[in-house]
Design a protein around this motif. Sequence first.
Motif, PDB file in Angstrom:
ATOM      1  N   THR A  30      36.729  44.028  32.158  1.00 33.50           N
ATOM      2  CA  THR A  30      37.990  43.422  32.585  1.00 33.50           C
ATOM      3  C   THR A  30      38.692  42.681  31.452  1.00 33.50           C
ATOM      4  N   GLY A  31      38.077  42.648  30.279  1.00 32.40           N
ATOM      5  CA  GLY A  31      38.703  42.011  29.131  1.00 32.40           C
ATOM      6  C   GLY A  31      38.511  40.511  29.050  1.00 32.40           C
ATOM      7  N   GLU A  45      44.468  47.859  23.481  1.00 37.76           N
ATOM      8  CA  GLU A  45      45.690  47.729  24.289  1.00 37.76           C
ATOM      9  C   GLU A  45      45.390  46.890  25.535  1.00 37.76           C
ATOM     10  N   PRO A  46      45.056  45.613  25.348  1.00 39.60           N
ATOM     11  CA  PRO A  46      44.575  44.803  26.476  1.00 39.60           C
ATOM     12  C   PRO A  46      45.571  44.645  27.620  1.00 39.60           C
ATOM     13  N   GLU A  47      46.841  44.422  27.314  1.00 37.17           N
ATOM     14  CA  GLU A  47      47.806  44.188  28.390  1.00 37.17           C
ATOM     15  C   GLU A  47      47.997  45.427  29.244  1.00 37.17           C
ATOM     16  N   ARG A  48      48.165  46.574  28.594  1.00 36.08           N
ATOM     17  CA  ARG A  48      48.363  47.818  29.341  1.00 36.08           C
ATOM     18  C   ARG A  48      47.100  48.202  30.104  1.00 36.08           C
ATOM     19  N   LYS A 102      44.673  46.119  31.188  1.00 40.45           N
ATOM     20  CA  LYS A 102      44.424  45.165  32.274  1.00 40.45           C
ATOM     21  C   LYS A 102      45.374  45.360  33.447  1.00 40.45           C
ATOM     22  N   ALA A 103      46.545  45.957  33.192  1.00 39.06           N
ATOM     23  CA  ALA A 103      47.483  46.232  34.281  1.00 39.06           C
ATOM     24  C   ALA A 103      46.905  47.232  35.277  1.00 39.06           C
ATOM     25  N   LYS A 117      51.446  38.561  37.046  1.00 35.56           N
ATOM     26  CA  LYS A 117      51.311  39.988  36.768  1.00 35.56           C
ATOM     27  C   LYS A 117      52.653  40.672  36.523  1.00 35.56           C
ATOM     28  N   GLY A 118      53.724  39.907  36.620  1.00 35.81           N
ATOM     29  CA  GLY A 118      55.032  40.465  36.329  1.00 35.81           C
ATOM     30  C   GLY A 118      55.561  41.408  37.388  1.00 35.81           C
TER      31      GLY A 118
END
Length: 340
Positions: A48-49, A68-71, A73-74, A102-103
Motif C-alpha cells: 500500500t506504499g 509512481e506512488p500517487e497513480r 495508490k489511486a 483522494k481528490g
Amino acid sequence: MIEVKNLTKKYGIRTAIDDLNFSIKAGEIVGFLGPNGAGKTTTMNIMTGFIAATSGDVTINGLDILAEPERAKANIGYLPDTPPVYGDMRVCEYLNFVADIKGVRKGRKEMLEYVMKQVSISDISRRLIKNLSRGYRQRVGLAQAMVGNPKVIIMDEPTIGLDPKQIIEMRDVVKRLGKKHTVILSSHIMQEVSAVCDRVLIINRGKIVATGTPEGLSEGLQKGSGQMQVRVKGEREQILSALREVSIIKETSAEKGKESGTIDLLLNGGEGVDIREAIFRCMARNNFPILMMKPTELTLEEIFLSLTESDRLGINATLPQPAEIAKPENEGGGEDVSNL
C-alpha cells in the motif's frame, strides 16, 4: 493486477519478509494467512506504499508503487486492523473528508451513497463515529477504503473484535466487494478465509510456504498419505478383527457410525500406500457392506498448522507437497516487527 517480485524487508539484522514472489489476478478474493510475526502486515504496508521495501518490486495494475506512488495508490483502498476513523466526525463528514483527500469531485454524492449502502451504514450517516460500536466503526473504515472506487481493496484483520453476527455480516460485505474489486484479506480466522476466499497464500517466517485454493491444498497434502475414512455396516469387534489380518493397514481407529448399525473407521497405510483395494477385498470377504470410503479431508486450519509448524521446527511437512506448495525454507526467516 498485482505483482510482487523478490520483495524483501529488513529491520537491522532482522528479516521480516524474505524474497516474496506472488501475483493476484483481477477479481480474485485472496486470503493472506500466517502466524503472528510471519510478515503479513509488513507485506501489506509495502503493497500500500506505507513503508518502503529493502529490495524488490510491487506493481498495482501495472504501476510501480515506488516509482509512481500517487497513480499506484489511486488503485488501492486499505483497511488496517485498526480503522483510521476520527471519532468526533459524523460518518458522512468523515467520508467527505476522505473524498477530499483522494481528490474525488465528480459524482461524489452518488459514490458516497453507494459505498455506504454496500457496507450497510446509510442509516447511521449522521451519527458521531465515537458513538458507534466496534462493528460499525469497522464498516466505516471499510467505506473509506472504497471511496474513489479503487480496483484493489486490502483488509488487515477486518473482523478482529467483532461478534459472530458482525463477522457473518462482514463476510457478506467481502463477497459483494469481490464482484467488482480485487480483494486481499488477512485473517487469523480460518473459517472466514474458507468461506469467502478463492485462493489462499500462507506465509511463515517471511516466506510464502503455500498458495492455492483451500480444496487444492488439502488434496495436495493428502496425496499419498494413505489415510482413508470408511463407513462399514456391521459389528465393531468383528470388523476390527477382520482388519487385523490386513498387513498393509498400519493404523486403525473406530467409533460408532453416524448411520444406524455402522462403524466409522479411520485407516492408515502409511505414506504413499494406497489401501483402498485392500479395504474393499477385506470387507467383501467378510460380508461387511462399505457405505462410504474417501480420503481424509484436511481443514484449512490443519493445512495451516501442518505447513507452519513443520517449518518452525525446522523440518519439512510430513505429508507430500503438491506443485502449488512452496518448499519451506529455514534460512533468513524473521519476525514481523512493523507493529512494535
